[in-house]
Design a protein around this motif. Structure first.
Motif, PDB file in Angstrom:
ATOM      1  N   ALA A 190      -2.487  15.291   7.367  1.00  0.00           N
ATOM      2  CA  ALA A 190      -2.784  15.301   8.798  1.00  0.00           C
ATOM      3  C   ALA A 190      -3.281  13.929   9.246  1.00  0.00           C
ATOM      4  CB  ALA A 190      -3.825  16.380   9.103  1.00  0.00           C
ATOM      5  N   ALA A 191      -4.093  13.277   8.395  1.00  0.00           N
ATOM      6  CA  ALA A 191      -4.577  11.934   8.725  1.00  0.00           C
ATOM      7  C   ALA A 191      -3.427  10.934   8.752  1.00  0.00           C
ATOM      8  CB  ALA A 191      -5.631  11.506   7.710  1.00  0.00           C
ATOM      9  N   ALA A 192      -2.475  11.079   7.822  1.00  0.00           N
ATOM     10  CA  ALA A 192      -1.324  10.179   7.799  1.00  0.00           C
ATOM     11  C   ALA A 192      -0.482  10.354   9.057  1.00  0.00           C
ATOM     12  CB  ALA A 192      -0.475  10.443   6.555  1.00  0.00           C
ATOM     13  N   THR A 193      -0.383  11.591   9.540  1.00  0.00           N
ATOM     14  CA  THR A 193       0.370  11.848  10.774  1.00  0.00           C
ATOM     15  C   THR A 193      -0.284  11.153  11.953  1.00  0.00           C
ATOM     16  OG1 THR A 193       1.072  13.997   9.907  1.00  0.00           O
ATOM     17  CG2 THR A 193       1.271  13.666  12.279  1.00  0.00           C
ATOM     18  N   ALA A 202      -1.607   2.286  10.207  1.00  0.00           N
ATOM     19  CA  ALA A 202      -0.318   2.398   9.517  1.00  0.00           C
ATOM     20  C   ALA A 202      -0.120   1.232   8.559  1.00  0.00           C
ATOM     21  CB  ALA A 202       0.821   2.443  10.532  1.00  0.00           C
ATOM     22  N   ALA A 203      -0.493   0.035   8.984  1.00  0.00           N
ATOM     23  CA  ALA A 203      -0.351  -1.145   8.125  1.00  0.00           C
ATOM     24  C   ALA A 203      -1.210  -1.011   6.876  1.00  0.00           C
ATOM     25  CB  ALA A 203      -0.731  -2.397   8.906  1.00  0.00           C
ATOM     26  N   ALA A 204      -2.432  -0.497   7.036  1.00  0.00           N
ATOM     27  CA  ALA A 204      -3.314  -0.321   5.882  1.00  0.00           C
ATOM     28  C   ALA A 204      -2.751   0.716   4.921  1.00  0.00           C
ATOM     29  CB  ALA A 204      -4.712   0.091   6.355  1.00  0.00           C
ATOM     30  N   ASP A 230      -4.469  10.331  -1.292  1.00  0.00           N
ATOM     31  CA  ASP A 230      -3.994   9.430  -0.239  1.00  0.00           C
ATOM     32  C   ASP A 230      -2.502   9.134  -0.384  1.00  0.00           C
ATOM     33  OD1 ASP A 230      -4.506   7.379   1.945  1.00  0.00           O
ATOM     34  OD2 ASP A 230      -3.839   6.049   0.333  1.00  0.00           O
ATOM     35  N   LEU A 231      -2.064   8.840  -1.596  1.00  0.00           N
ATOM     36  CA  LEU A 231      -0.663   8.478  -1.818  1.00  0.00           C
ATOM     37  C   LEU A 231       0.265   9.681  -1.682  1.00  0.00           C
ATOM     38  CD1 LEU A 231      -1.227   6.064  -4.823  1.00  0.00           C
ATOM     39  CD2 LEU A 231      -0.383   5.410  -2.549  1.00  0.00           C
ATOM     40  N   ALA A 236       4.642  11.983   1.320  1.00  0.00           N
ATOM     41  CA  ALA A 236       5.154  13.260   1.829  1.00  0.00           C
ATOM     42  C   ALA A 236       5.408  13.205   3.327  1.00  0.00           C
ATOM     43  CB  ALA A 236       4.184  14.390   1.503  1.00  0.00           C
ATOM     44  N   GLY A 237       4.695  12.321   4.033  1.00  0.00           N
ATOM     45  CA  GLY A 237       4.869  12.216   5.484  1.00  0.00           C
ATOM     46  C   GLY A 237       6.181  11.528   5.819  1.00  0.00           C
ATOM     47  N   THR A 238       6.934  12.097   6.742  1.00  0.00           N
ATOM     48  CA  THR A 238       8.291  11.607   7.031  1.00  0.00           C
ATOM     49  C   THR A 238       8.309  10.142   7.433  1.00  0.00           C
ATOM     50  OG1 THR A 238       8.950  13.820   7.738  1.00  0.00           O
ATOM     51  CG2 THR A 238      10.337  11.979   8.427  1.00  0.00           C
ATOM     52  N   ALA A 239       7.444   9.729   8.342  1.00  0.00           N
ATOM     53  CA  ALA A 239       7.487   8.358   8.850  1.00  0.00           C
ATOM     54  C   ALA A 239       7.196   7.341   7.753  1.00  0.00           C
ATOM     55  CB  ALA A 239       6.492   8.201  10.002  1.00  0.00           C
ATOM     56  N   PHE A 240       6.156   7.581   6.966  1.00  0.00           N
ATOM     57  CA  PHE A 240       5.810   6.634   5.899  1.00  0.00           C
ATOM     58  C   PHE A 240       6.806   6.724   4.753  1.00  0.00           C
ATOM     59  CE2 PHE A 240       1.781   7.043   8.166  1.00  0.00           C
ATOM     60  CZ  PHE A 240       1.438   5.697   8.326  1.00  0.00           C
ATOM     61  N   ARG A 241       7.259   7.933   4.447  1.00  0.00           N
ATOM     62  CA  ARG A 241       8.293   8.094   3.410  1.00  0.00           C
ATOM     63  C   ARG A 241       9.505   7.237   3.720  1.00  0.00           C
ATOM     64  NH1 ARG A 241      11.609  13.236   4.391  1.00  0.00           N
ATOM     65  NH2 ARG A 241      12.507  11.759   5.886  1.00  0.00           N
TER      66      ARG A 241
END
Length: 346
Positions: A190-193, A202-204, A230-231, A236-241
């Motif tokens: 949820a935090a990643a979203t 996002a950069a961090a 954290d990883l 698992a998050g679509t945008a970062f994946r």
């Protein structure tokens, strides 16, 4: 023109490197394709359990024909890998009726240059024989000494002794450990979203993931719970994946596989199912179709990315054909997260 005896021996010995494991009790259907410089190269291939083929040979041949599609097929080699029924008899080949059926089915699909052979094992000095042309026979070189094996070693790929060894990689951590991390990983996702809408955050997050990928390339995987949580959420998050799919070479993709498999072991569904798909994509991009297929067995089949991967495997789409697409899409995803303008693409 049929593959030469030496060529057949080399290709058979290369099967462990091509599939990622040593095939046994199997039917291999392998195509060679005309290349633009008038040479031939190995094309789409499939492996099926021989016990299943004996009862339903049409399924394997139909699957193979769909994968080949309208590609410029030069020849088709059907290899039946099965120990001799009577090791002392070097002339009576097992499963001849099945071999004849396979040949007839391939002919029915329009293939014209076909050979069906028997080989007892994929090992040095194993002798193969043609069902259709008895005088066509040859001896396998050491599979570890083939050009296919050299390429696998250069790319950091491991050739398993059995497909079950590849399946055994998907061995989850103890239930109590995964249960302990279930809620924290869900909270982190949820935090990643949220982070994906804030360029600095996002950069961090991308920097932490890039650092973990570099460490995995050096053989180091995270052990601290906070890092794993954290990883796992990041991949698992679509945008970062998507932003993390673009990697420089097969060695980097293999390191990413190892890292995300480590995270998968510590995760529970639905996040584990999302991570399995990412593992499959990295395996596919480095040419490991068997590894990608096994990863899909643990993935959530409803995910669009899992559906895409399944389609690419089913139609034997070469990774080289979509490599550029994924690289560009991944770079665009990273720029979006960082709020950078999109780059012009030729």
């Amino acid at each position: 023109m049929t593959i030469t005896i030496n060529g057949t021996s080399q290709v058979l010995a290369g099967l462990p490197a091509l599939f990622g494991f040593v095939p046994r009790h199997s039917l291999i259907l392998l195509s060679t394709l005309h290349h633009t410089d008038n040479t031939c190269k190995v094309g789409p291939m499939i492996r099926a359990d021989l016990a299943h083929v004996v009862t339903n040979p049409g399924q394997a041949v139909d699957t193979f024909a769909r994968q080949v599609g309208d590609r410029p097929v030069h020849s088709v080699l059907a290899a039946m890998i099965h120990p001799l029924t009577n090791p002392g008899d070097n002339t009576t080949l097992p499963q001849r009726n099945t071999a004849d059926t396979i040949a007839a089915l391939l002919t029915g699909h329009g293939f014209t240059d076909i050979d069906v052979i028997h080989v007892p094992d994929i090992a040095a000095d194993a002798r193969w024989r043609s069902y259709r042309t008895p005088e066509r026979t040859g001896v396998l070189p050491d599979p570890a000494g083939t050009a296919f094996a050299a390429d696998a070693v250069a790319e950091g790929r491991v050739i398993a002794d059995d497909r079950r060894d590849l399946q055994a990689r998907f061995n989850p951590a103890p239930e109590h450990m995964r249960e302990r991390l279930r809620e924290p990983i869900s909270t982190a996702l949820a935090a990643a979203t949220t982070d994906q809408h804030h360029p600095a955050a996002a950069a961090a997050r991308l920097d932490r993931a890039d650092t973990a990928l570099h460490a995995a390339n050096e053989g180091t995987l995270p052990t601290d719970d906070a890092d794993i949580i954290d990883l796992a959420a990041t991949f698992a998050g679509t945008a970062f994946r998507d932003a993390l799919l673009a990697l420089p070479d097969n060695t980097a993709h293999h390191a990413a596989e190892n890292l995300i498999l480590h995270l998968w072991r510590h995760s529970s569904d639905p996040i584990a199912g999302q991570l399995a798909t990412v593992i499959g994509i990295h395996a596919y991009l480095r040419g490991d179709g068997a590894g990608a297929q096994i990863a899909l067995e643990h993935a959530d089949p409803r995910q669009p990315l899992a559906v895409l991967l399944s389609t690419m495997l089913r139609h034997a789409i070469a990774p080289s054909r979509i490599h550029g697409v994924i690289q560009n899409a991944s770079a665009d995803a990273r720029r979006t997260l960082l709020s950078e303008p999109a780059a012009e693409q030729a």
